[in-house]
Write an enzyme that holds these catalytic residues in place. Structure first.
Site, short mmCIF file in Angstrom:
data_model
loop_
_atom_site.label_atom_id
_atom_site.label_comp_id
_atom_site.label_asym_id
_atom_site.label_seq_id
_atom_site.Cartn_x
_atom_site.Cartn_y
_atom_site.Cartn_z
N ASP A 1 47.75 52.55 -52.70
CA ASP A 1 48.69 51.79 -51.69
C ASP A 1 49.87 52.57 -51.94
OD1 ASP A 1 47.21 49.54 -51.56
OD2 ASP A 1 47.25 49.12 -53.55
N ASP B 1 52.98 50.25 -46.63
CA ASP B 1 51.74 50.07 -46.16
C ASP B 1 51.44 48.24 -46.52
OD1 ASP B 1 48.77 50.20 -45.56
OD2 ASP B 1 48.42 50.55 -47.87
N GLU C 1 52.97 50.80 -41.31
CA GLU C 1 51.66 50.97 -40.80
C GLU C 1 51.29 50.04 -39.88
OE1 GLU C 1 47.15 51.59 -42.28
OE2 GLU C 1 48.82 52.43 -43.41
#
Length: 180
Positions: A139, A7, A67
């Site tokens: 996260d 991410d 992502e």
């Protein structure tokens, strides 16, 4: 299969590693790369690059999931986030890892069942699916969710590609679980 989910972020980049055997998901590790905000952009990107390289070397994933950047109202923020993604992608490419990209909507839908789920819902489902003793940080949870999404979606997409089903159905991609 060992999946490294990432991410990306210019302040905090989450990572999560899972092993997949059939339908069984096993937690390997996760964390957050905290990027110093008091440094020039090039140094911050190098921090992401170097740390992702170390993670890949330490855990030897067989595939990665990242992502995708969404376009928000601030174009400068979007561009900076894209550069953080680029640094992570370069580290993955250095190790010849396939990189699969998923939108936040795809990830949340795959993990929670709702593409507009709150961060807390993603954290709770990641904890449940990986049988973690506590909630992962936001996260780390997002990165682990990205890896879980690939564990759910990746094999199906590959089977459809190799069988020729995508081409014979007139579509070449999946959107929201549907062929387009």
């Amino acid at each position: 299969m060992r999946i490294l989910g990432i991410d990306p972020g210019l302040r905090r980049t989450g990572f999560g590693i899972i092993d997949v055997q059939g339908m069984r998901l096993t937690y390997v590790g996760s964390g957050t790369i905290v990027v110093p905000t008091d440094q020039p952009l090039a140094r911050r990107l190098k921090t992401i690059l170097d740390n992702v390289r170390e993670i890949v070397e330490a855990h030897q994933p067989t595939v990665s999931a990242l992502e995708k950047v969404f376009v928000n109202t601030n174009p400068t923020s979007t561009l900076l986030l894209g550069q953080a993604r680029g640094a992570a992608m370069c580290a993955l490419a250095d190790h010849n890892l396939d990189v699969h990209e998923y939108t936040a909507l795809q990830i949340k839908k795959s993990v929670v069942g709702n593409g507009h789920a709150a961060k807390e819902q993603v954290q709770a489902m990641v904890q449940h699916l990986l049988k973690l003793s506590g909630l992962p940080s936001p996260d780390s949870a997002d990165a682990l969710a990205c890896a879980i999404c690939h564990a759910h979606v990746g094999p199906l997409t590959e089977k459809l590609k190799t069988s020729g089903a995508l081409g014979s159905l007139g579509g070449t991609r999946l959107r929201g679980g549907r062929l387009i």
